[in-house]
Motif scaffolding. Sequence first.
Motif, short mmCIF file in Angstrom:
data_model
loop_
_atom_site.label_atom_id
_atom_site.label_comp_id
_atom_site.label_asym_id
_atom_site.label_seq_id
_atom_site.Cartn_x
_atom_site.Cartn_y
_atom_site.Cartn_z
N PHE A 1 2.62 -7.81 1.39
CA PHE A 1 2.46 -9.48 0.78
C PHE A 1 4.02 -9.56 0.87
CE2 PHE A 1 -0.53 -7.40 -2.14
CZ PHE A 1 -1.43 -8.82 -1.77
N SER A 2 4.71 -8.40 0.84
CA SER A 2 6.97 -9.60 2.09
C SER A 2 6.92 -10.14 2.41
CB SER A 2 7.63 -7.97 1.67
OG SER A 2 7.80 -7.61 0.72
N VAL A 3 5.84 -9.55 3.93
CA VAL A 3 5.87 -10.37 4.88
C VAL A 3 5.10 -12.08 4.91
CG1 VAL A 3 4.46 -10.71 7.64
CG2 VAL A 3 5.79 -8.59 6.35
N SER A 4 3.96 -12.34 4.37
CA SER A 4 3.36 -12.99 4.07
C SER A 4 4.44 -14.12 3.24
CB SER A 4 1.77 -12.77 3.71
OG SER A 4 1.71 -12.20 2.13
N MET A 5 4.46 -13.34 2.52
CA MET A 5 5.26 -14.49 1.11
C MET A 5 6.72 -14.36 0.75
SD MET A 5 2.70 -12.89 -2.47
CE MET A 5 4.10 -13.37 -3.67
N LEU A 6 7.52 -13.68 1.35
CA LEU A 6 8.71 -13.80 1.43
C LEU A 6 9.40 -14.02 2.99
CD1 LEU A 6 9.95 -10.54 -0.89
CD2 LEU A 6 9.84 -13.43 -1.34
N GLY A 7 8.44 -13.90 4.04
CA GLY A 7 8.93 -14.11 5.16
C GLY A 7 9.44 -12.86 6.10
N LYS A 8 9.02 -11.66 5.25
CA LYS A 8 10.11 -10.14 5.52
C LYS A 8 9.72 -9.81 6.96
CE LYS A 8 12.30 -8.13 1.58
NZ LYS A 8 12.29 -7.60 0.62
N LYS A 9 10.51 -9.35 8.26
CA LYS A 9 10.64 -8.75 8.91
C LYS A 9 10.82 -7.61 9.06
CE LYS A 9 12.62 -12.54 11.82
NZ LYS A 9 14.07 -12.45 12.77
N LEU A 10 9.43 -6.25 9.56
CA LEU A 10 9.09 -4.84 9.64
C LEU A 10 9.80 -4.99 11.10
CD1 LEU A 10 5.79 -4.52 7.96
CD2 LEU A 10 8.23 -4.74 7.06
N GLY A 11 10.38 -3.34 11.29
CA GLY A 11 10.26 -2.83 12.18
C GLY A 11 9.81 -1.58 12.21
N VAL A 12 9.66 -1.36 14.05
CA VAL A 12 9.16 -0.21 14.66
C VAL A 12 8.30 0.87 13.90
CG1 VAL A 12 7.95 1.01 16.74
CG2 VAL A 12 9.49 -1.33 16.87
N TYR A 13 9.29 0.93 13.55
CA TYR A 13 9.45 2.27 12.22
C TYR A 13 8.31 2.17 11.33
CZ TYR A 13 12.73 4.92 15.31
OH TYR A 13 13.21 5.95 16.48
N GLN A 14 8.43 0.94 10.71
CA GLN A 14 7.57 0.48 9.42
C GLN A 14 6.49 0.37 9.98
OE1 GLN A 14 10.60 -2.84 8.63
NE2 GLN A 14 11.22 -1.74 5.94
N TRP A 15 6.11 -0.41 10.91
CA TRP A 15 4.79 -0.28 11.16
C TRP A 15 4.26 0.97 11.02
CZ3 TRP A 15 2.15 -4.39 10.11
CH2 TRP A 15 2.65 -6.02 9.95
N LEU A 16 4.59 1.70 12.17
CA LEU A 16 4.11 2.77 12.50
C LEU A 16 3.79 3.56 10.53
CD1 LEU A 16 3.15 5.04 14.60
CD2 LEU A 16 5.43 5.68 14.36
N SER A 17 4.96 4.18 10.05
CA SER A 17 4.43 4.51 9.15
C SER A 17 3.44 3.85 8.16
CB SER A 17 5.62 4.41 7.93
OG SER A 17 6.01 2.92 7.12
N LEU A 18 3.07 2.79 8.43
CA LEU A 18 2.61 2.47 7.19
C LEU A 18 0.71 2.61 7.80
CD1 LEU A 18 2.90 -1.98 6.69
CD2 LEU A 18 3.07 0.00 5.34
N ILE A 19 0.70 2.78 9.22
CA ILE A 19 -0.17 3.33 9.89
C ILE A 19 -0.75 4.56 9.60
CG2 ILE A 19 -1.52 3.71 12.23
CD1 ILE A 19 -0.04 1.36 13.76
N ILE A 20 0.37 5.38 9.90
CA ILE A 20 0.72 7.20 9.19
C ILE A 20 0.02 6.92 7.86
CG2 ILE A 20 1.77 9.10 8.56
CD1 ILE A 20 3.67 7.81 10.81
N LEU A 21 0.35 5.76 6.96
CA LEU A 21 0.08 6.03 5.25
C LEU A 21 -1.49 5.86 5.15
CD1 LEU A 21 1.24 6.14 2.50
CD2 LEU A 21 1.24 3.81 2.69
N MET A 22 -2.18 4.81 5.95
CA MET A 22 -3.26 4.45 6.04
C MET A 22 -4.04 5.82 5.99
SD MET A 22 -4.42 1.09 6.75
CE MET A 22 -2.61 0.63 8.37
N THR A 23 -4.17 6.66 7.26
CA THR A 23 -4.43 7.80 7.81
C THR A 23 -4.38 9.08 6.74
OG1 THR A 23 -3.77 6.59 10.39
CG2 THR A 23 -4.83 9.74 9.61
#
Length: 326
Positions: free
Chosen positions: A127-149
């Motif tokens: 929601f931060s990316v879509s509503m606030l236009g925030k940018k996520l770094g590589v570590y953050q995207w990786l953490s989201l994948i690990i979180l879902m797993t």
Amino acid sequence: MSANLKYLSLGILVFQTTSLVLTMRYSRTLKEEGPRYLSSTAVVVAELLKIMACILLVYKDSKCSLRTLNRILHDEILNKPMETLKLAIPSGIYTLQNNLLYVALSNLDAATYQVTYQLKILTTALFSVSMLGKKLGVYQWLSLIILMTGVAFVQWPSDSQELDSKELSAGSQFVGLMAVLTACFSSGFAGVYFEKILKETKQSVWIRNIQLGFFGSIFGLMGVYIYDGELVSKNGFFQGYNRLTWIVVILQALGGLVIAAVIKYADNILKGFATSLSIILSTLISYFWLQDFVPTSVFFLGAILVITATFLYGYDPKPTGNPTKA
């Protein structure tokens, strides 16, 4: 002094998150004579307590002057009806979320709930990316994948359970899981929407919480009337309330305010550490005290992945690098 405040913040965060989950779970599963307290009324009472606490904080900020307090409330709330109405949307969603947490903890053990609820990191990020236009770094995207797993592992069916117990608990487990997932999405959206409003205006966070509490109590009362109106008319608004119920209500009311108060002393790593400690404590207490949870190797693997993802999401690498766009 700064280090002491950081450790105090850590202690408060761990205490609040752990104690709320465990006492709420215990209060919803405790077998007592008479009617059980209604979660819909507990949500309303928590909102009213939050309003009272915020008014006291505004009173303190206004140098304990009733005249100044009255002027601030009048100018910031009554004289700005459109600004106040903006809070109706996140308030309604937060009210739904608070009711869902009771549903979730009535059907899931505290440890499973704690780990699964960390999916709010994922929803908040999206929601931060879509509503606030925030940018996520590589570590953050990786953490989201690990979180879902990790959450997928935690929800993985246990082969050690007997078939009968599986059949008996399958329905309630599904209800609890759906409640947590819905709460994660509502938490992510409402949190980002609230952040957007805070950035657009200069009103204090305490004034905004008074506005949230006002609409929250209205939406909560509507929920009481629709879902529990008959029970309230029969046994009263405060049916089933005891000391434990009031502890749960107070923890829920003051939880957000405590986090808001300590957030300036707590960095992302500290928040991740607090979340990790809370998960570990919830697991241990659920196993040894509540005795409603038996951890498996798959659960431990999932919990470790979730804890790792929590730390990784808050990691801020020092080397200069352009963050990836969503």
